[in-house]
Design a protein around this motif. Sequence first.
Motif, mmCIF file in Angstrom:
data_model
loop_
_atom_site.group_PDB
_atom_site.id
_atom_site.type_symbol
_atom_site.label_atom_id
_atom_site.label_comp_id
_atom_site.label_asym_id
_atom_site.label_seq_id
_atom_site.Cartn_x
_atom_site.Cartn_y
_atom_site.Cartn_z
ATOM 1 N N TYR A 144 -8.530 10.078 7.355
ATOM 2 C CA TYR A 144 -8.598 8.717 6.802
ATOM 3 C C TYR A 144 -7.233 8.029 6.873
ATOM 4 O O TYR A 144 -7.128 6.848 7.217
ATOM 5 N N CYS A 145 -6.185 8.792 6.541
ATOM 6 C CA CYS A 145 -4.830 8.207 6.518
ATOM 7 C C CYS A 145 -4.188 8.165 7.898
ATOM 8 O O CYS A 145 -3.147 7.531 8.070
ATOM 9 N N MET A 156 2.593 -1.969 -1.522
ATOM 10 C CA MET A 156 3.645 -1.318 -0.746
ATOM 11 C C MET A 156 5.071 -1.687 -1.080
ATOM 12 O O MET A 156 5.404 -2.841 -1.335
ATOM 13 N N ALA A 157 5.909 -0.642 -1.018
ATOM 14 C CA ALA A 157 7.359 -0.836 -1.029
ATOM 15 C C ALA A 157 7.767 -1.360 0.351
ATOM 16 O O ALA A 157 6.968 -1.356 1.294
ATOM 17 N N THR A 208 -2.155 -0.157 3.188
ATOM 18 C CA THR A 208 -1.651 -0.109 4.568
ATOM 19 C C THR A 208 -0.604 -1.194 4.809
ATOM 20 O O THR A 208 -0.521 -2.175 4.062
ATOM 21 N N ILE A 209 0.173 -1.007 5.865
ATOM 22 C CA ILE A 209 1.035 -2.081 6.392
ATOM 23 C C ILE A 209 0.693 -2.206 7.871
ATOM 24 O O ILE A 209 0.807 -1.219 8.616
ATOM 25 N N HIS A 244 -1.362 3.505 7.325
ATOM 26 C CA HIS A 244 -1.511 3.907 5.925
ATOM 27 C C HIS A 244 -0.205 4.233 5.231
ATOM 28 O O HIS A 244 0.667 4.912 5.788
ATOM 29 N N LEU A 245 -0.091 3.757 3.980
ATOM 30 C CA LEU A 245 1.030 4.143 3.131
ATOM 31 C C LEU A 245 0.968 5.661 2.978
ATOM 32 O O LEU A 245 -0.115 6.242 2.868
ATOM 33 N N GLY A 246 2.126 6.283 2.982
ATOM 34 C CA GLY A 246 2.177 7.750 2.921
ATOM 35 C C GLY A 246 2.453 8.359 4.280
ATOM 36 O O GLY A 246 2.771 9.549 4.374
#
Length: 401
Positions: free
Chosen positions: A49-50, A137-138, A165-166, A170-172
């Motif tokens: 997924y990510c 998000m950062a 997301t950006i 995905h974030l992470g």
Amino acid sequence: MPGFEVFGEEEKKQIYDVLETGVLFRYEFGEQRKGIHKVLEFERDFAKYCGAGYAQAVTSGTAALKVAMAALGVGPGDEVITQGFTFVATWEAILDIGAIPVFTEVDETLNMDPEDLKKKITDKTRCIIPVHMLGAMARIEEIVEIAASRDIAVLEDTAQAAGGTINGRHLGTFGDCGTFSFDSVKTMTTGEGGMIITSDEKMWRNMSEYHDHGHDHVVNPGGRGGEGRSFIGFNYRMMELQGAMGIAQLAKLNAMIESQRANKKRLKAAAAKIPGVKFRTLVDEQGDTATFFAFMLENREQCRKVNAVLGDNGAGAINFSENSWHFYPSWEHLHNGSTLAASGWPFAEPGGKRRVVYDPELLPESADILSRTLVFPVSIKMSDEQIDTICSALGKAAQAI
Ligand SMILES: *Cc1c(COP(=O)(O)O)cnc(C)c1O
């Protein structure tokens, strides 16, 4: 925000599969488990997924931070930089692994200020933990670039922003690894639980072994008993019931985020009428998980006035500068070095010398921003009535100032 709003037949079916076998442990139990490996399946689904290479499930988001830092080689003598607006878990994990937390300001993203980050890096900095707070998000690409130029690891605390997301990424997945929490109030929940994602196979293998007492996981899931150990570990294993919940909840995550976005949009339109209002900076609005709606007033007084009107109209908002679990100045146990350890660890070395002393006034920029920021939690199934109450209170606030 909470995934418990959408528990249904899917979760029941998943849990039932586990109870049918009677196997709650993620490893072993050969024939008896009838080929069912819920935690393993959840890890594979989550990584996919990510868009990450690997995922490691653990018992909580706090454990995820600890396991990730262990795999990054963090320990005593190291400094780990995080932001002063986060949940206490982020720095508890840093202290627990023996390192010293160093705090940066947040900017109007309500996340790590990259300019302040540069000032806080020292020769001892081993890891940087930006947090994607309140669902968004950062400035992670800038932070990763700063870290890379100094050869420092980045761990993204994505506990509050699963599915964010950006530009579709995905974030992470921007840093060396990303950690997630599935506790009872997070967007997708397994009751308690956490996950770490990475694209570094070696790091994943180390996390897998560390979280399972150091068992050799050359084959994953491996046999148990006769195998060796490469290093000491601990027990942060997720159980099958949590894995089962995770599979069902992950399948609903995109739909949960969609509903939150629709609800948030209505709140934002109402708040836009307040003179002088600003919204939290979103690096990519399309990728916001919309678990919270944050907006800023011109100053503290105006913010108080607006929130008083909101409160009088049945829709008081959260002001995180007054919330003792998420913002640096109110962590009295950190400032006082309060601990159960007779030696004073982790705030003092054996012998009593303080390793670190924190100044509550350290983060004036964050204090200013948070003092004029108001936040509404956004949930999945907000009724029209709930949304209308908040929107009409926002309308009254707009007239009052
Ligand atoms: C919830 C949370 C954690 C900790 O997760 P648990 O699963 O509750 O241990 C860590 N960091 C942040 C930012 C969180 O919100």
